[in-house]
Design an enzyme around this catalytic site. Sequence first.
Site: not given
Ligand code: AMP
Length: 207
Positions: A15, A86, A120, A153, A164
């Site tokens: 994404k 999400r 990554r 990360r 996740r």
């Molecule tokens: P990502 O970079 O999209 O994988 O997001 C990393 C982390 O940020 C996730 O594992 C969640 O802890 C938090 N996060 C990101 N987007 C959301 C969302 N829409 N709702 C809740 N937590 C989020």
Amino acid sequence: MSHRILLLGAPGAGKGTQSKRLADEYGVEHVTTGDALRANKDMETEYGTPRSFMEAGDLVPDPVVNEIVEAALADADGFVLDGYPRNLEQAEFLSEITDLDAVVFLDVDDEVLVDRLTGRRVCDECGANYHVDFQPPAEAGVCDECGGELIQREDDTEETARERLQVFYENTEPVIEHFRDEGDLVEVDGEATPDDVFARIGDVLDE
Ligand code: AMP
């Protein structure tokens, strides 16, 4: 031409990579809750800081992310939204504040996702994405684009990556079903090369 685009997919589906390219191509904002939260990990909220949720691989509470998205979309003419919604509550909130032109789901197998997440690396300066095997930088540990340092990360360890994915299947899969039921979802094979995935999304948006 569609300019309010939602990209859905599991962590590691691509994404972030595709959103950046789409935002450049169409001249729209890239709105990503993950980056916004990483930049504000220690922000005090009534639920505590985002950090503890993120390091465990859990979702940050809805009111915190809803507020981020509402502010970002209010300022954006067009956008590519990545990492949100999400769960179904977030999806309902989103439909109250905007209309979408396109909803694209990047479909990728679980084991491929784990390999992508654990390998990554991201640039600490500009956020560019790499992979130690599939997309290595010219010089190990250094960003090709800006010379910044490449880091892993904290939530890309195997244990947190699997957590996740669990959270994705429990919370986010119903969001995908919701858009599928409404007939709005277009599925794209996310295991193709980044260029092929990008081309396919472009075709979808032109249709
Ligand atoms: P990502 O970079 O999209 O994988 O997001 C990393 C982390 O940020 C996730 O594992 C969640 O802890 C938090 N996060 C990101 N987007 C959301 C969302 N829409 N709702 C809740 N937590 C989020």
